[in-house]
Design a protein around this motif. Structure first.
Motif, PDB file in Angstrom:
ATOM      1  N   SER A 375      -9.105 -25.389   4.521  1.00 24.88           N
ATOM      2  CA  SER A 375     -10.475 -24.874   4.428  1.00 24.88           C
ATOM      3  C   SER A 375     -11.228 -25.545   3.286  1.00 24.88           C
ATOM      4  O   SER A 375     -12.391 -25.961   3.429  1.00 24.88           O
ATOM      5  N   LEU A 376     -10.560 -25.701   2.136  1.00 20.43           N
ATOM      6  CA  LEU A 376     -11.169 -26.386   0.998  1.00 20.43           C
ATOM      7  C   LEU A 376     -11.468 -27.850   1.321  1.00 20.43           C
ATOM      8  O   LEU A 376     -12.519 -28.386   0.950  1.00 20.43           O
ATOM      9  N   ALA A 377     -10.530 -28.480   2.036  1.00 21.05           N
ATOM     10  CA  ALA A 377     -10.726 -29.883   2.412  1.00 21.05           C
ATOM     11  C   ALA A 377     -11.912 -30.025   3.357  1.00 21.05           C
ATOM     12  O   ALA A 377     -12.705 -30.973   3.258  1.00 21.05           O
ATOM     13  N   ALA A 378     -12.072 -29.052   4.273  1.00 21.07           N
ATOM     14  CA  ALA A 378     -13.184 -29.112   5.213  1.00 21.07           C
ATOM     15  C   ALA A 378     -14.516 -28.934   4.486  1.00 21.07           C
ATOM     16  O   ALA A 378     -15.498 -29.634   4.779  1.00 21.07           O
ATOM     17  N   GLU A 379     -14.548 -28.005   3.518  1.00 20.15           N
ATOM     18  CA  GLU A 379     -15.782 -27.814   2.745  1.00 20.15           C
ATOM     19  C   GLU A 379     -16.122 -29.070   1.932  1.00 20.15           C
ATOM     20  O   GLU A 379     -17.285 -29.472   1.844  1.00 20.15           O
ATOM     21  N   TRP A 380     -15.094 -29.688   1.338  1.00 23.62           N
ATOM     22  CA  TRP A 380     -15.327 -30.928   0.578  1.00 23.62           C
ATOM     23  C   TRP A 380     -15.889 -32.017   1.475  1.00 23.62           C
ATOM     24  O   TRP A 380     -16.807 -32.740   1.102  1.00 23.62           O
ATOM     25  N   TRP A 381     -15.341 -32.126   2.671  1.00 28.28           N
ATOM     26  CA  TRP A 381     -15.809 -33.142   3.615  1.00 28.28           C
ATOM     27  C   TRP A 381     -17.263 -32.874   4.020  1.00 28.28           C
ATOM     28  O   TRP A 381     -18.064 -33.813   4.121  1.00 28.28           O
ATOM     29  N   ASP A 382     -17.605 -31.612   4.234  1.00 29.37           N
ATOM     30  CA  ASP A 382     -18.993 -31.269   4.595  1.00 29.37           C
ATOM     31  C   ASP A 382     -19.946 -31.640   3.464  1.00 29.37           C
ATOM     32  O   ASP A 382     -21.051 -32.161   3.713  1.00 29.37           O
ATOM     33  N   ASP A 383     -19.539 -31.373   2.215  1.00 30.67           N
ATOM     34  CA  ASP A 383     -20.380 -31.743   1.065  1.00 30.67           C
ATOM     35  C   ASP A 383     -20.602 -33.248   0.999  1.00 30.67           C
ATOM     36  O   ASP A 383     -21.713 -33.722   0.726  1.00 30.67           O
TER      37      ASP A 383
END
Length: 392
Positions: A375-383
């Motif tokens: 989930s953290l990796a997905a948020e980082w990718w979205d940013d």
């Protein structure tokens, strides 16, 4: 004794062959100067398999031998190796070939004749599969005579060196710590490269004392190791390897003469002598045993009667007695490469790595902690994507 079956080959075509000549009466010295396509001029009665293998590895176009390649003493394997590799073998050319041919001359071989500057300088016997098969058959009859001579040499050696064999008298003091360790003794004999390669896991795990016997020290360096000791008469080890920092033990004659010691000193290397009538590989085993090695692993050493005769020394009788002296400490690695081969291919290794990565990814995806990280990796990718969109 079971001898190798000779495979007959088609006779070589008597065509014309030209190349640059390189000369030396010692084949193992000549090999270091030869280049692919050149012509080796040697003085070698009964070409042994080790010498033939080295000539094949260099890629010579032809071998011109002043002496008979098979004298009939015993069935030596060298000529067969050369002919099966497609190398022209012309032998029994006579001593005059060393006066008629100079180092670097352009030589032409046509049939059984050798030409230099268009003039015939020597005539010999051109060997092929059929001539070698006949000579080998005749040579088998000479084994009984050689066996008697070998037995006589063995008894003579026992009389000369009984104190060395029984009590270790004459073994020099050395700096290298051997007591309680394994010793790996490497000789440039049959299949030494393949056997040394298979022993890599053993060397990595046990870290044995690495002892190179003459050219065996070069073999260790070529395999990526630094020898701890170099033992021998110093006639085939290279200058660079002698300077590698290994302790040097020069094999001397029983009367103390050590011609190899002068070369060692000229290179600025210190060395000690080991006077003995045995061969260099034998004194390496005797030294390791006397200094307390718990195990002696031998690579490329000689073990059979034909190999003893192939070595071309009456002193090879010492090998039989040395092996009796060393006893259960000795493990001969000869042929281990043919007994065991690593069977993992590159594609299999890649598949194994990919499978491990897939298993790790699956474990991360189904665990609670793994889901949080995803989930953290997905948020980082979205940013990251959001900032990139703003830039463009």
């Amino acid at each position: 004794m079971r001898l190798p079956t000779l495979r007959r080959t088609r006779p070589a075509e008597p065509g014309i062959l030209t190349g640059t000549a390189r000369l030396d009466r010692r084949t193992k010295r000549l090999v270091g100067r030869l280049r692919p396509g050149e012509i080796a001029v040697i003085d070698h009665v009964d070409i042994d398999r080790v010498a033939a293998d080295s000539l094949v590895a260099v890629g010579v176009a032809a071998v011109l031998n002043a002496k008979p390649s098979i004298s009939g003493r015993y069935p030596n394997l060298g000529p067969q190796v050369l002919v099966e590799a497609g190398i022209t073998l012309l032998d029994d050319l006579g001593e005059g070939v060393f006066q008629q041919i100079r180092e670097g001359d352009s030589v032409r071989v046509e049939g059984n004749t050798v030409f230099v500057r268009g003039e015939p300088v020597a005539h010999g016997v051109r060997q092929d599969g059929d001539t070698i098969a006949k000579a080998m058959l005749d040579a088998r009859e000479g084994l009984s005579v050689q066996l008697e001579a070998f037995a006589a040499n063995t008894m003579e050696y026992l009389k000369q060196e009984r104190e060395l064999l029984l009590d270790g008298v004459g073994v020099p003091d050395i700096k290298t710590q051997i007591s309680g360790r394994h010793c790996l003794i490497v000789v440039r004999g049959y299949d030494y490269k393949a056997d040394l390669d298979v022993l890599r896991p053993y060397i990595r795990e046990f870290k044995p004392v690495l002892i190179g016997v003459d050219g065996g020290a070069d073999a260790l360096v070529e395999a990526g190791y630094t020898p701890d000791m170099i033992i021998g008469d110093m006639d085939s080890v290279t200058d660079d390897v002698l300077r590698c920092g290994a302790e040097v033990v020069v094999h001397a004659y029983p009367d103390g003469r050590a011609p190899g010691l002068d070369r060692v000193h000229q290179l600025g290397v210190s060395g000690i002598t080991f006077p003995a009538a045995a061969t260099s590989e034998d004194i390496a085993m005797l030294l390791a045993d006397e200094k307390g090695a718990t195990l002696i692993v031998a690579v490329g050493t000689h073990a059979t009667l034909v190999e003893f005769l192939d070595k071309g020394r009456g002193g090879m009788a010492s090998t039989f007695l040395t092996r009796l002296r060393v006893g259960g400490k000795l493990v001969d690695a000869k042929g281990v490469s043919r007994l065991y081969r690593q069977s993992i291919s590159g594609s299999s290794l890649l598949l194994l790595v990919l499978s491990a990565i897939a298993a790790m990814a699956a474990a991360v995806a189904v665990s609670t902690v793994g889901k949080a990280y995803l989930s953290l990796a997905a948020e980082w990718w979205d940013d990251v994507m959001f900032h990139l969109q703003r830039l463009f």
